[in-house]
Design a protein around this motif. Sequence first.
Motif, PDB file in Angstrom:
ATOM      1  N   ILE A  41       5.721   3.855 -33.450  1.00  0.00           N
ATOM      2  CA  ILE A  41       6.279   2.577 -32.833  1.00  0.00           C
ATOM      3  C   ILE A  41       7.513   3.063 -32.192  1.00  0.00           C
ATOM      4  CG2 ILE A  41       7.467   0.531 -33.601  1.00  0.00           C
ATOM      5  CD1 ILE A  41       5.196  -0.057 -35.342  1.00  0.00           C
ATOM      6  N   HIS A  42       8.536   3.659 -32.654  1.00  0.00           N
ATOM      7  CA  HIS A  42       9.737   4.341 -32.286  1.00  0.00           C
ATOM      8  C   HIS A  42       9.409   4.996 -31.009  1.00  0.00           C
ATOM      9  CE1 HIS A  42      13.810   5.857 -31.875  1.00  0.00           C
ATOM     10  NE2 HIS A  42      13.250   7.028 -31.666  1.00  0.00           N
ATOM     11  N   THR A  43       8.545   5.797 -30.956  1.00  0.00           N
ATOM     12  CA  THR A  43       8.242   6.745 -29.980  1.00  0.00           C
ATOM     13  C   THR A  43       7.728   6.023 -28.735  1.00  0.00           C
ATOM     14  OG1 THR A  43       7.660   8.647 -31.059  1.00  0.00           O
ATOM     15  CG2 THR A  43       6.745   8.601 -28.720  1.00  0.00           C
ATOM     16  N   LEU A  44       6.964   5.157 -28.925  1.00  0.00           N
ATOM     17  CA  LEU A  44       6.149   4.037 -27.842  1.00  0.00           C
ATOM     18  C   LEU A  44       7.325   3.044 -27.462  1.00  0.00           C
ATOM     19  CD1 LEU A  44       2.673   3.637 -29.648  1.00  0.00           C
ATOM     20  CD2 LEU A  44       3.228   4.589 -27.440  1.00  0.00           C
ATOM     21  N   THR A  45       8.075   2.475 -28.208  1.00  0.00           N
ATOM     22  CA  THR A  45       9.156   1.743 -27.898  1.00  0.00           C
ATOM     23  C   THR A  45      10.023   2.446 -26.994  1.00  0.00           C
ATOM     24  OG1 THR A  45       8.975   0.630 -29.871  1.00  0.00           O
ATOM     25  CG2 THR A  45      10.854   0.096 -28.668  1.00  0.00           C
TER      26      THR A  45
END
Length: 86
Positions: A41-45
């Motif tokens: 989620i951190h990467t995709l955000t």
Amino acid sequence: FVTALGRGLIILAAFEHNERLTHQQLCQMTELPKATITRLIHTLTTLGFLRTSDYGQYQLGSSAVRLSATAWSRHDMVAAAEPLLR
């Protein structure tokens, strides 16, 4: 096969029938560990493929929308629908 990429795409695919999902819902739907979901989620955000909505939910971000629009612009909808319409 790149496992991390596959997992990221699984997360994005989870939004197929849902506009917004929580962290817990993503864990349940993808059956991925909580820590893995958090990192992805951190990467995709960060890349704009997800964004945070109200109440700690996530939804597709502008990068995902742009990618989808690009794919659809190259898809000949008339040719695909013509046999069904006849």
